[in-house]
Design an enzyme around this catalytic site. Structure first.
Site, PDB file in Angstrom:
ATOM      1  N   HIS A 141      11.875  48.426  10.663  1.00  0.00           N
ATOM      2  CA  HIS A 141      11.760  47.145   9.956  1.00  0.00           C
ATOM      3  C   HIS A 141      12.857  47.083   8.894  1.00  0.00           C
ATOM      4  CE1 HIS A 141       7.901  45.949  11.813  1.00  0.00           C
ATOM      5  NE2 HIS A 141       7.702  47.258  11.882  1.00  0.00           N
ATOM      6  N   ASP A 201       8.938  53.292  13.038  1.00  0.00           N
ATOM      7  CA  ASP A 201       8.250  52.146  12.401  1.00  0.00           C
ATOM      8  C   ASP A 201       8.584  52.104  10.894  1.00  0.00           C
ATOM      9  OD1 ASP A 201       6.708  49.862  12.420  1.00  0.00           O
ATOM     10  OD2 ASP A 201       4.779  50.884  12.616  1.00  0.00           O
ATOM     11  N   GLY A 213       3.178  42.845   4.014  1.00  0.00           N
ATOM     12  CA  GLY A 213       2.711  41.615   3.411  1.00  0.00           C
ATOM     13  C   GLY A 213       1.340  41.196   3.896  1.00  0.00           C
ATOM     14  N   HIS A 265      12.801  51.223  16.530  1.00  0.00           N
ATOM     15  CA  HIS A 265      11.785  50.347  15.924  1.00  0.00           C
ATOM     16  C   HIS A 265      11.809  50.566  14.408  1.00  0.00           C
ATOM     17  CE1 HIS A 265       7.684  48.278  16.294  1.00  0.00           C
ATOM     18  NE2 HIS A 265       7.788  48.569  15.001  1.00  0.00           N
ATOM     19  N   ARG A 294      -1.747  55.475  18.939  1.00  0.00           N
ATOM     20  CA  ARG A 294      -2.564  54.992  17.811  1.00  0.00           C
ATOM     21  C   ARG A 294      -4.040  55.328  17.972  1.00  0.00           C
ATOM     22  NH1 ARG A 294      -0.953  49.475  16.035  1.00  0.00           N
ATOM     23  NH2 ARG A 294      -1.132  50.323  13.972  1.00  0.00           N
TER      24      ARG A 294
HETATM   25 ZN    ZN Z   1       4.102  47.416  15.168  1.00  0.00          ZN
END
Ligand code: ZN
Length: 380
Positions: free
Chosen positions: A63, A285, A69, A61, A227
């Protein structure tokens, strides 16, 4: 042509003891107690007698094309560089879009994955973004999976988050069915990768998917499950029911976010309760934004991490939480390769697999990384 790692303590990720590892071009040719280089031409021998050798890490995972943004254009995050990822021991990444599926798209993600591959990484990607209906590259999830080699699934679909597109359960089932169909035809994993927010229903859709649909649980991978405390409790019982879960590095309890659970504490809890770790993965992430919102939904801060956080946090699990190295490594090697259906070439140190290895000193500091047989040295 040949590289010989001599006398390494090998975690494959199972601990194999002292071994020699021979690379031939981009593949592992042999892993044996003793391999002598005398009959080989053009061989580089590396003394690993005081080193630990691990499989190259898989971060499912990332980006890679940048993300963020959510706080306006000034909060966009930059895209990843292969050199920055490789030096963290990560040799395989799966690229993902996020909240912004408008100025960033699947075509751009594909181009970025190709760029990183050309620079030495092994790269894969998900089609789609947070958005439902899923916006694909070729017109459908199935054809993306069948015709685009790098696409191994769909994601990250956003659930239980104020940034979500609020898909219905039926819409999710249909996306999963399309992904399953694409997986069957293409022989790929067909992963539906879910971004989990803090919403109260938590993993409700995931429980329903494995209870009410006929699609195997191996197609679903919810992430960010550490989380919140509530979400992690659900994740533990989802795991018990046969589900797969992905922990996210970088959640550190703080004044703004007191309820999250650090990945190393989550892993410790899973080990302590005797959970089946083989269905647990962990990802960084990286290069996305980690926005913090106030009660009105305004961004009050935004941060980004690199893939370094992955092994940093697993090292804490090993050094401070007493998790065996071979257990911690599973999450970012063998387990990740299995859930991504990349076991043929990735995830373990075995003859025939890609020559992706990480050489560390005995304190787990990364010194050298091999990605498909190419050496990247970080010795100072
Ligand atoms: Zn996510």
């Amino acid at each position: 042509m040949f590289t010989l790692l001599k006398g390494a303590s090998v975690y494959a990720p199972d601990f194999l003891g002292k071994k020699d590892i021979l690379f031939c071009f981009d593949k592992i040719a042999a892993v044996k107690t003793s391999i002598e280089p005398c009959n080989l031409d053009d061989v580089e021998v590396i003394d690993c007698s005081r080193k630990i050798v691990l499989p190259g890490f898989i971060d499912l995972h990332v980006h890679i094309a940048g993300g963020g943004g959510e706080g306006g254009f000034s909060t966009r995050t930059p895209s990843a560089k292969a050199a920055d990822i490789l030096k963290t021991g990560v040799t395989t990444v799966v690229g993902v879009l996020g909240a912004d599926g408008v100025t960033r798209n699947v075509a751009g993600l594909y181009a970025k994955a190709k760029q990183l591959e050309a620079e030495g990484l092994s790269t894969y990607m998900y089609t789609g973004s947070y958005q439902v209906p899923v916006v694909t590259l070729t017109g459908s999830i199935q054809s993306d999976m069948v015709f685009v080699d790098k696409i191994i699934g769909v994601g990250e679909l956003c659930l239980e988050d104020h940034r979500a597109f609020y898909p219905t359960f039926d819409e999710i089932v249909r996306i999963a069915a399309q992904t399953r169909n694409g997986a069957l035809i293409s022989g790929k994993a067909g992963l539906v990768h879910f971004h989990m927010g803090t919403g109260e229903p938590g993993l409700e859709y995931l429980f329903r998917l494995i209870n009410e649909s006929l699609i195997p649980a191996s197609h679903f991978l919810p992430t960010h499950v550490n989380r919140t405390g509530m979400l992690f409790e659900q994740a533990c019982s989802y795991l018990q029911k046969g589900g797969y879960i992905d922990l996210t590095a970088g959640f550190i309890p703080s004044k703004e976010d007191p309820d999250c659970i650090a990945s190393y504490d989550a892993l410790k809890k899973l080990v302590d309760i005797g959970a089946d770790i083989s269905r647990v993965t962990m990802s960084s992430d990286a290069y996305g934004s980690a926005p913090v919102f106030d009660s009105q939904g305004n961004v009050i801060s935004s941060d980004t991490v690199t893939t370094k956080i992955l092994f940093d946090e697993l090292s804490i699990a090993v050094k401070e939480k007493g998790i065996p190295l071979e257990t911690a490594l599973l999450l970012i090697t063998k387990n990740a390769a299995k859930v991504l259906k990349l076991e043929k070439n990735k995830g373990t140190i075995e003859a025939g697999k890609d020559a992706d290895c990480v050489i560390c000193d005995i304190d787990l500091n990364i010194e050298t990384v091999f990605a498909k047989g190419t050496k990247y040295s970080y010795l100072v």
